[in-house]
Design an enzyme around this catalytic site. Structure first.
Site, PDB file in Angstrom:
ATOM      1  N   GLU A  45       3.916 -35.706   3.694  1.00  0.00           N
ATOM      2  CA  GLU A  45       3.599 -36.142   2.325  1.00  0.00           C
ATOM      3  C   GLU A  45       2.335 -36.995   2.350  1.00  0.00           C
ATOM      4  OE1 GLU A  45       7.070 -38.019   0.706  1.00  0.00           O
ATOM      5  OE2 GLU A  45       8.189 -36.111   0.771  1.00  0.00           O
ATOM      6  N   PRO A  97      11.014 -28.505  19.134  1.00  0.00           N
ATOM      7  CA  PRO A  97      10.544 -28.033  20.449  1.00  0.00           C
ATOM      8  C   PRO A  97       9.907 -26.640  20.376  1.00  0.00           C
ATOM      9  CG  PRO A  97      12.651 -29.108  20.697  1.00  0.00           C
ATOM     10  CD  PRO A  97      12.386 -29.047  19.214  1.00  0.00           C
ATOM     11  N   GLU A 150       8.399 -25.337  17.810  1.00  0.00           N
ATOM     12  CA  GLU A 150       7.100 -25.504  17.134  1.00  0.00           C
ATOM     13  C   GLU A 150       6.059 -26.033  18.122  1.00  0.00           C
ATOM     14  OE1 GLU A 150       7.244 -27.809  13.533  1.00  0.00           O
ATOM     15  OE2 GLU A 150       5.074 -28.065  13.468  1.00  0.00           O
ATOM     16  N   GLY A 168     -27.981 -25.801  22.178  1.00  0.00           N
ATOM     17  CA  GLY A 168     -28.133 -25.899  20.722  1.00  0.00           C
ATOM     18  C   GLY A 168     -27.327 -24.849  19.980  1.00  0.00           C
TER      19      GLY A 168
HETATM   20  C1  LIG Z   1      -4.720 -28.609   9.235  1.00  0.00           C
HETATM   21  C2  LIG Z   1      -3.373 -29.238   9.132  1.00  0.00           C
HETATM   22  C3  LIG Z   1      -2.246 -28.433   8.949  1.00  0.00           C
HETATM   23  C4  LIG Z   1      -0.983 -29.007   8.811  1.00  0.00           C
HETATM   24  N1  LIG Z   1       0.110 -28.215   8.533  1.00  0.00           N
HETATM   25  C5  LIG Z   1       1.287 -28.803   8.174  1.00  0.00           C
HETATM   26  C6  LIG Z   1       2.386 -28.031   7.680  1.00  0.00           C
HETATM   27  O1  LIG Z   1       2.313 -26.793   7.587  1.00  0.00           O
HETATM   28  N2  LIG Z   1       3.511 -28.676   7.299  1.00  0.00           N
HETATM   29  C7  LIG Z   1       3.635 -30.029   7.376  1.00  0.00           C
HETATM   30  O2  LIG Z   1       4.681 -30.545   7.009  1.00  0.00           O
HETATM   31  N3  LIG Z   1       2.629 -30.797   7.866  1.00  0.00           N
HETATM   32  C8  LIG Z   1       1.458 -30.212   8.244  1.00  0.00           C
HETATM   33  N4  LIG Z   1       0.414 -30.982   8.702  1.00  0.00           N
HETATM   34  C9  LIG Z   1       0.590 -32.420   8.766  1.00  0.00           C
HETATM   35  C10 LIG Z   1       0.608 -32.992  10.185  1.00  0.00           C
HETATM   36  O3  LIG Z   1       1.762 -32.635  10.857  1.00  0.00           O
HETATM   37  C11 LIG Z   1       0.416 -34.523  10.032  1.00  0.00           C
HETATM   38  O4  LIG Z   1      -0.935 -34.730   9.673  1.00  0.00           O
HETATM   39  C12 LIG Z   1       0.756 -35.287  11.288  1.00  0.00           C
HETATM   40  O5  LIG Z   1       2.144 -35.232  11.538  1.00  0.00           O
HETATM   41  C13 LIG Z   1       0.332 -36.759  11.196  1.00  0.00           C
HETATM   42  O6  LIG Z   1       0.782 -37.339  10.010  1.00  0.00           O
HETATM   43  P1  LIG Z   1      -0.245 -38.119   9.075  1.00  0.00           P
HETATM   44  O7  LIG Z   1      -1.433 -37.263   8.875  1.00  0.00           O
HETATM   45  O8  LIG Z   1       0.461 -38.606   7.871  1.00  0.00           O
HETATM   46  O9  LIG Z   1      -0.708 -39.372   9.947  1.00  0.00           O
HETATM   47  P2  LIG Z   1       0.044 -40.771  10.044  1.00  0.00           P
HETATM   48  O10 LIG Z   1       1.500 -40.540  10.227  1.00  0.00           O
HETATM   49  O11 LIG Z   1      -0.405 -41.634   8.942  1.00  0.00           O
HETATM   50  O12 LIG Z   1      -0.575 -41.299  11.415  1.00  0.00           O
HETATM   51  C14 LIG Z   1      -1.893 -41.825  11.495  1.00  0.00           C
HETATM   52  C15 LIG Z   1      -2.174 -42.242  12.942  1.00  0.00           C
HETATM   53  O13 LIG Z   1      -1.197 -43.216  13.332  1.00  0.00           O
HETATM   54  C16 LIG Z   1      -0.580 -42.774  14.526  1.00  0.00           C
HETATM   55  N5  LIG Z   1       0.822 -43.212  14.556  1.00  0.00           N
HETATM   56  C17 LIG Z   1       1.772 -43.055  13.617  1.00  0.00           C
HETATM   57  N6  LIG Z   1       2.950 -43.514  14.060  1.00  0.00           N
HETATM   58  C18 LIG Z   1       2.744 -43.983  15.305  1.00  0.00           C
HETATM   59  C19 LIG Z   1       3.552 -44.589  16.305  1.00  0.00           C
HETATM   60  N7  LIG Z   1       4.870 -44.776  16.114  1.00  0.00           N
HETATM   61  N8  LIG Z   1       2.981 -44.941  17.474  1.00  0.00           N
HETATM   62  C20 LIG Z   1       1.664 -44.743  17.712  1.00  0.00           C
HETATM   63  N9  LIG Z   1       0.836 -44.169  16.809  1.00  0.00           N
HETATM   64  C21 LIG Z   1       1.369 -43.787  15.620  1.00  0.00           C
HETATM   65  C22 LIG Z   1      -0.662 -41.263  14.509  1.00  0.00           C
HETATM   66  O14 LIG Z   1      -0.544 -40.726  15.816  1.00  0.00           O
HETATM   67  C23 LIG Z   1      -2.042 -41.073  13.927  1.00  0.00           C
HETATM   68  O15 LIG Z   1      -2.995 -41.196  14.949  1.00  0.00           O
HETATM   69  C24 LIG Z   1      -0.835 -30.414   8.901  1.00  0.00           C
HETATM   70  C25 LIG Z   1      -1.968 -31.219   9.118  1.00  0.00           C
HETATM   71  C26 LIG Z   1      -3.221 -30.648   9.214  1.00  0.00           C
HETATM   72  C27 LIG Z   1      -4.390 -31.545   9.380  1.00  0.00           C
END
Ligand SMILES: Cc1cc2nc3c(=O)[nH]c(=O)nc-3n(C[C@H](O)[C@H](O)[C@H](O)COP(=O)(O)OP(=O)(O)OC[C@H]3O[C@@H](n4cnc5c(N)ncnc54)[C@H](O)[C@@H]3O)c2cc1C
Length: 381
Positions: A129, A242, A244, A342
């Site tokens: 979300e 797992p 996935e 390049g």
């Molecule tokens: C191109 C693309 C396709 C995607 N496809 C899907 C999809 O089909 N379905 C779906 O549901 N999602 C999808 N995602 C979402 C993806 O799984 C999330 O972006 C990812 O799980 C990270 O969540 P976030 O972006 O909210 O980052 P956040 O959760 O906000 O995290 C931000 C940073 O904080 C770090 N962080 C968070 N918690 C911790 C912790 N406990 N310890 C250390 N570091 C932490 C994270 O590693 C990250 O570096 C997609 C994302 C992209 C970019």
């Protein structure tokens, strides 16, 4: 290194997938990037060839292969061309399929699975979300009981296939006060009133995929579209992660391998100071390092794949495979960009696109930090 995880049947199957990639996918490659989504005709052809319903029972139009190595073959052949092609298809075949096969009601299976296999019904999964993806238990989308249905409200973002999916598996809170223990999964059909999509998100790479925001405003979902048990959605997701993450790891290595093969051919041809650039010892050693890194990563992934086939892959090993291979993939492709000079920075070249495409593999499917959290926890920390 000779791989032993596949048998003769898988290699035969690989030939047909490779032919599909060359005949159906590659001629449309530029159009797909411009349109920023996989055309339905490609899905339908993949369905005709039996590449979508590999795990699905024959009664629903599937192949009932029951062997994830066939999924791995499809993933490898798609990722070799572009990692996005794998993610688009594997979201459907590797990630959504188990939810539908193992948890959907019989009524929903009969309705959805034939189209799932033929390519007429494309799936997506909405966990993430705008407020966060790593902390799944904190998701805000709700589903409230109203008469004979559930009413879903909320939004999802970054959803692969979000722009053209016909069915979205949505995680929503049914008992919000119970946190992770109050999440349920729902199958939301795209023509349900109240379901809308945002525009395709403008990503750094992977233009082939129509990653989108999804909105749910008083979307009514019948009981027959509840996927799995009420309030057990979090467990259902954890149990299926797992596969996935293995799927991602398989693609990461194959993607980097495809780019490296192309780079090796390039450094044999490109000349500087009167000789092929691959003959400079620095570059020869660099290529040797890249080959070794990929072979070592491949060996671990193959072992995970073999373990998954026998039902022995756990979430800790899948997490290792996911973070390690995405790091190696990014290292390898970055070095390949350097070897192309390049030209490696020109979008026209696949190596440049691959470099942009690969960056997200360290973020999605559970970021690499979350993978390390899972592994660290297994060490009692
Ligand atoms: C191109 C693309 C396709 C995607 N496809 C899907 C999809 O089909 N379905 C779906 O549901 N999602 C999808 N995602 C979402 C993806 O799984 C999330 O972006 C990812 O799980 C990270 O969540 P976030 O972006 O909210 O980052 P956040 O959760 O906000 O995290 C931000 C940073 O904080 C770090 N962080 C968070 N918690 C911790 C912790 N406990 N310890 C250390 N570091 C932490 C994270 O590693 C990250 O570096 C997609 C994302 C992209 C970019």
């Amino acid at each position: 290194m000779r791989r032993t995880v596949f048998e003769a049947d898988h290699e035969l199957f690989r030939e047909s997938v490779r032919e599909f990639v060359e005949r159906t996918l590659l001629p449309l490659d530029e159009n797909i990037r411009a349109e920023r989504m996989l055309r339905r005709e490609v899905w339908l052809e993949a369905g005709r060839q039996g590449f979508l319903g590999m795990q699905v029972p024959e009664e629903y139009g599937g192949q009932a292969a029951g062997d994830f190595r066939y999924n791995a073959v499809v993933g490898e052949e798609l990722a070799r061309v572009a990692v996005a092609y794998n993610s688009i298809v594997s979201i459907h075949t590797d990630i959504c399929a188990p939810y539908l096969l193992e948890l959907a009601t019989d009524e929903a299976k009969a309705k959805w699975l034939p189209g799932f296999c033929s390519g007429e019904l494309i799936t997506a999964i909405g966990m993430t979300e705008p407020g966060g993806g790593s902390d799944l238990a904190a998701l805000k989308t709700t589903a409230v009981r109203d008469g004979d249905a559930w009413v879903v409200n909320g939004s999802k973002t970054f959803i692969t296939n979000g722009g053209h999916a016909d069915l979205v598996i949505v995680a929503a809170k049914t008992t919000p006060e119970r946190g992770a223990k109050g999440i349920t999964l729902f199958g939301v059909e795209a023509d349900t009133p109240g379901f809308t999509r945002g525009t395709k998100l403008d990503k750094v790479g992977q233009p082939e995929a129509d990653t989108s925001e999804l909105f749910f405003e008083n979307v009514r979902v019948p009981d027959s579209h509840v996927i799995g048990e009420l309030d057990r959605g979090f467990i259902h997701m954890m149990e299926r992660l797992p596969q996935e993450r293995l799927s991602c790891a398989i693609a990461n290595v194959a993607h980097a391998r495809g780019v490296l093969d192309e780079t090796i051919a390039y450094v044999k041809e490109r000349r500087a100071f009167g000789q092929a650039i691959g003959n400079f010892q620095h570059n020869k050693f660099l290529v040797a390092e890249l080959i070794t890194k990929l072979d070592v990563a491949q060996a671990f992934v193959d072992q995970c794949l073999a373990a998954h086939v026998t039902g022995d892959l756990d979430s800790v090993d899948a997490s290792k495979a996911k973070w390690w291979t995405s790091d190696v993939q990014n290292q390898v492709i970055d070095a390949c960009v350097q070897l192309f000079g390049g030209y490696g920075y020109m979008r026209e070249y696949r190596v440049a696109r691959a470099w942009m495409d690969a960056r997200v593999t360290r973020i999605w499917a559970g970021s690499n930090e979350i993978m390390k959290e899972i592994i660290g926890r297994s060490a009692g920390l």
